[in-house]
Design a protein around this motif. Structure first.
Motif, PDB file in Angstrom:
ATOM      1  N   GLY A  47      -9.462  25.866  -7.493  1.00 36.96           N
ATOM      2  CA  GLY A  47      -9.631  24.644  -6.822  1.00 36.96           C
ATOM      3  C   GLY A  47     -10.612  23.442  -7.606  1.00 36.96           C
ATOM      4  O   GLY A  47     -11.520  23.950  -8.225  1.00 36.96           O
ATOM      5  N   GLN A  48      -9.893  22.283  -7.521  1.00 40.34           N
ATOM      6  CA  GLN A  48     -10.662  21.029  -8.551  1.00 40.34           C
ATOM      7  C   GLN A  48     -10.514  20.139  -7.192  1.00 40.34           C
ATOM      8  O   GLN A  48      -9.518  19.648  -6.576  1.00 40.34           O
ATOM      9  CB  GLN A  48     -10.297  20.727  -9.602  1.00 40.34           C
ATOM     10  N   ASN A  49     -11.677  19.142  -7.274  1.00 38.02           N
ATOM     11  CA  ASN A  49     -11.638  17.889  -6.645  1.00 38.02           C
ATOM     12  C   ASN A  49     -12.239  16.997  -7.360  1.00 38.02           C
ATOM     13  O   ASN A  49     -12.834  17.220  -8.153  1.00 38.02           O
ATOM     14  CB  ASN A  49     -12.274  18.076  -5.075  1.00 38.02           C
ATOM     15  N   ARG A  50     -11.677  15.704  -7.224  1.00 32.66           N
ATOM     16  CA  ARG A  50     -11.965  14.593  -7.742  1.00 32.66           C
ATOM     17  C   ARG A  50     -12.177  13.400  -6.608  1.00 32.66           C
ATOM     18  O   ARG A  50     -11.408  13.389  -5.636  1.00 32.66           O
ATOM     19  CB  ARG A  50     -10.915  14.081  -8.770  1.00 32.66           C
ATOM     20  N   ARG A  51     -13.169  12.632  -6.764  1.00 29.93           N
ATOM     21  CA  ARG A  51     -13.513  11.359  -6.094  1.00 29.93           C
ATOM     22  C   ARG A  51     -12.366  10.141  -6.585  1.00 29.93           C
ATOM     23  O   ARG A  51     -12.145  10.101  -7.863  1.00 29.93           O
ATOM     24  CB  ARG A  51     -14.710  10.856  -6.145  1.00 29.93           C
ATOM     25  N   VAL A  52     -11.795   9.672  -5.496  1.00 32.71           N
ATOM     26  CA  VAL A  52     -10.835   8.689  -6.051  1.00 32.71           C
ATOM     27  C   VAL A  52     -10.860   7.463  -4.676  1.00 32.71           C
ATOM     28  O   VAL A  52     -11.774   7.756  -3.883  1.00 32.71           O
ATOM     29  CB  VAL A  52      -9.301   9.160  -5.884  1.00 32.71           C
ATOM     30  N   PHE A  53     -10.373   6.390  -5.095  1.00 33.55           N
ATOM     31  CA  PHE A  53     -10.222   5.165  -4.120  1.00 33.55           C
ATOM     32  C   PHE A  53      -8.786   5.413  -3.341  1.00 33.55           C
ATOM     33  O   PHE A  53      -7.793   5.322  -4.262  1.00 33.55           O
ATOM     34  CB  PHE A  53     -10.509   3.902  -4.651  1.00 33.55           C
ATOM     35  N   ALA A  54      -8.809   5.308  -2.048  1.00 34.59           N
ATOM     36  CA  ALA A  54      -7.365   5.377  -1.490  1.00 34.59           C
ATOM     37  C   ALA A  54      -7.144   3.769  -1.132  1.00 34.59           C
ATOM     38  O   ALA A  54      -8.011   2.969  -1.116  1.00 34.59           O
ATOM     39  CB  ALA A  54      -7.424   5.760  -0.207  1.00 34.59           C
ATOM     40  N   GLY A  55      -5.944   3.418  -0.713  1.00 39.08           N
ATOM     41  CA  GLY A  55      -5.716   2.363  -0.440  1.00 39.08           C
ATOM     42  C   GLY A  55      -4.901   1.268  -1.664  1.00 39.08           C
ATOM     43  O   GLY A  55      -4.464   1.887  -2.713  1.00 39.08           O
ATOM     44  N   GLY A  56      -4.251   0.196  -1.341  1.00 37.66           N
ATOM     45  CA  GLY A  56      -3.452  -0.519  -2.177  1.00 37.66           C
ATOM     46  C   GLY A  56      -2.770  -1.724  -1.506  1.00 37.66           C
ATOM     47  O   GLY A  56      -2.656  -1.927  -0.485  1.00 37.66           O
ATOM     48  N   LYS A  57      -2.018  -2.360  -2.492  1.00 39.37           N
ATOM     49  CA  LYS A  57      -1.212  -3.530  -1.807  1.00 39.37           C
ATOM     50  C   LYS A  57       0.352  -3.225  -1.778  1.00 39.37           C
ATOM     51  O   LYS A  57       1.079  -4.025  -1.510  1.00 39.37           O
ATOM     52  CB  LYS A  57      -1.563  -4.817  -2.511  1.00 39.37           C
ATOM     53  N   ALA A  58       0.744  -2.011  -2.495  1.00 39.43           N
ATOM     54  CA  ALA A  58       1.940  -1.706  -2.731  1.00 39.43           C
ATOM     55  C   ALA A  58       2.681  -0.910  -1.521  1.00 39.43           C
ATOM     56  O   ALA A  58       2.254   0.302  -1.306  1.00 39.43           O
ATOM     57  CB  ALA A  58       2.333  -1.163  -3.990  1.00 39.43           C
ATOM     58  N   GLY A  59       3.671  -1.378  -0.673  1.00 42.18           N
ATOM     59  CA  GLY A  59       4.335  -0.721   0.101  1.00 42.18           C
ATOM     60  C   GLY A  59       5.430   0.052  -0.534  1.00 42.18           C
ATOM     61  O   GLY A  59       5.782  -0.432  -1.525  1.00 42.18           O
ATOM     62  N   LEU A  60       6.341   0.817   0.404  1.00 44.56           N
ATOM     63  CA  LEU A  60       7.273   1.663  -0.317  1.00 44.56           C
ATOM     64  C   LEU A  60       8.617   0.610  -0.008  1.00 44.56           C
ATOM     65  O   LEU A  60       9.720   1.326  -0.594  1.00 44.56           O
ATOM     66  CB  LEU A  60       7.141   2.970  -0.032  1.00 44.56           C
ATOM     67  N   ALA A  61       8.653   0.167   1.060  1.00 48.02           N
ATOM     68  CA  ALA A  61       9.868  -0.717   1.289  1.00 48.02           C
ATOM     69  C   ALA A  61      10.383  -1.603  -0.021  1.00 48.02           C
ATOM     70  O   ALA A  61       9.715  -2.397  -0.584  1.00 48.02           O
ATOM     71  CB  ALA A  61       9.554  -1.712   2.448  1.00 48.02           C
ATOM     72  N   GLY A  62      11.762  -1.164  -0.469  1.00 46.09           N
ATOM     73  CA  GLY A  62      12.096  -1.938  -1.548  1.00 46.09           C
ATOM     74  C   GLY A  62      12.018  -1.256  -2.846  1.00 46.09           C
ATOM     75  O   GLY A  62      12.364  -1.778  -3.964  1.00 46.09           O
ATOM     76  N   CYS A  63      11.300  -0.008  -2.632  1.00 46.74           N
ATOM     77  CA  CYS A  63      10.972   0.675  -3.930  1.00 46.74           C
ATOM     78  C   CYS A  63      12.085   1.784  -3.876  1.00 46.74           C
ATOM     79  O   CYS A  63      11.931   3.071  -3.751  1.00 46.74           O
ATOM     80  CB  CYS A  63       9.819   1.430  -3.918  1.00 46.74           C
ATOM     81  N   ASP A  64      13.207   1.377  -4.700  1.00 49.02           N
ATOM     82  CA  ASP A  64      14.483   2.262  -4.378  1.00 49.02           C
ATOM     83  C   ASP A  64      14.391   3.544  -5.280  1.00 49.02           C
ATOM     84  O   ASP A  64      15.000   4.587  -5.223  1.00 49.02           O
ATOM     85  CB  ASP A  64      15.714   1.521  -4.901  1.00 49.02           C
ATOM     86  N   HIS A  65      13.495   3.312  -6.426  1.00 50.98           N
ATOM     87  CA  HIS A  65      13.421   4.830  -7.138  1.00 50.98           C
ATOM     88  C   HIS A  65      12.518   5.688  -6.619  1.00 50.98           C
ATOM     89  O   HIS A  65      12.576   6.957  -6.971  1.00 50.98           O
ATOM     90  CB  HIS A  65      12.724   4.160  -8.460  1.00 50.98           C
ATOM     91  N   ILE A  66      11.971   5.473  -5.360  1.00 49.86           N
ATOM     92  CA  ILE A  66      11.088   6.731  -4.833  1.00 49.86           C
ATOM     93  C   ILE A  66      12.091   7.267  -3.602  1.00 49.86           C
ATOM     94  O   ILE A  66      12.170   6.461  -2.678  1.00 49.86           O
ATOM     95  CB  ILE A  66       9.807   5.942  -4.047  1.00 49.86           C
ATOM     96  N   ALA A  67      12.701   8.181  -3.863  1.00 46.86           N
ATOM     97  CA  ALA A  67      13.604   8.753  -2.831  1.00 46.86           C
ATOM     98  C   ALA A  67      12.973   9.840  -1.843  1.00 46.86           C
ATOM     99  O   ALA A  67      12.466  10.704  -2.353  1.00 46.86           O
ATOM    100  CB  ALA A  67      14.604   9.746  -3.568  1.00 46.86           C
ATOM    101  N   LEU A  68      12.684   9.148  -0.619  1.00 47.20           N
ATOM    102  CA  LEU A  68      11.968   9.987   0.330  1.00 47.20           C
ATOM    103  C   LEU A  68      12.931   9.777   1.580  1.00 47.20           C
ATOM    104  O   LEU A  68      13.685   8.816   1.750  1.00 47.20           O
ATOM    105  CB  LEU A  68      10.757   9.212   0.805  1.00 47.20           C
ATOM    106  N   PRO A  69      12.913  10.639   2.636  1.00 46.67           N
ATOM    107  CA  PRO A  69      13.919  10.739   3.513  1.00 46.67           C
ATOM    108  C   PRO A  69      13.601   9.647   4.643  1.00 46.67           C
ATOM    109  O   PRO A  69      14.592   8.911   5.137  1.00 46.67           O
ATOM    110  CB  PRO A  69      13.638  11.906   4.462  1.00 46.67           C
ATOM    111  N   GLN A  70      12.529   9.044   4.638  1.00 50.11           N
ATOM    112  CA  GLN A  70      12.202   7.607   5.400  1.00 50.11           C
ATOM    113  C   GLN A  70      10.924   6.961   4.738  1.00 50.11           C
ATOM    114  O   GLN A  70      10.101   7.529   4.049  1.00 50.11           O
ATOM    115  CB  GLN A  70      11.730   7.937   6.855  1.00 50.11           C
TER     116      GLN A  70
END
Length: 163
Positions: A47-70
């Motif tokens: 196992g490895q872990n890394r500190r990151v920052f979560a969050g952002g301003k990009a929602g996934l609505a309109g991101c057609d290249h990201i193929a998710l069921p919903q």
């Protein structure tokens, strides 16, 4: 004094430039990640872990290249929070989870172009993904939040045999 037509043309120009600034922002796997590693399946067994920052301003609505069921209601940065260049992954599965100071969600893109999302694998706001065949090459990981506000998080990666 400006003519009516010049004022109209300038008004249209400013309206178009404002609309262009409101274009959809989407997670982009081609952008450099804030944290990067190069590792192999054997090294990730511990196992490895890394500190990151979560969050952002990009929602996934309109991101057609990201193929998710919903389309999930989680906001991400355009650039990945983390990326890993993987080798030696034959016969291994990989668990990816995030633990944050706030509820988080995970978005992952593998080298073969598949997208994965989770925000409740270990309970609400505690994501956990298991990639049964992660393959080799680059994986990009985004850690997001529901409201887009940033918080600190720890990203954990671990491989397992015969999962």
């Amino acid at each position: 004094m400006m003519s009516f037509w010049r004022i109209a043309v300038l008004g249209i120009f400013f309206a178009v430039t404002q609309m262009a600034g409101a274009a959809v922002a989407c997670p982009n796997p081609d952008m450099a990640a804030a944290r990067q590693i190069s590792s192999n399946g054997a090294a990730l067994r511990l196992g490895q872990n890394r500190r990151v920052f979560a969050g952002g301003k990009a929602g996934l609505a309109g991101c057609d290249h990201i193929a998710l069921p919903q389309v999930p209601a989680v906001m991400f940065n355009d650039a990945p929070s983390f990326s890993a260049d993987l080798s030696g992954m034959i016969g291994l599965a990989m668990e990816i989870r995030a633990e944050g100071d706030c509820p988080t969600g995970l978005l992952v893109r593998t080298e073969d172009g598949h997208w994965y999302f989770d925000d409740s694998g270990r309970g609400a706001g505690q994501p956990r993904l298991i990639l049964r065949h992660p393959g080799r090459g680059k994986i990009a990981v985004w850690v997001g939040t529901v409201d887009g506000a940033q918080c600190r998080a720890r990203l954990n990666l671990q491989t397992y045999a015969g999962y």
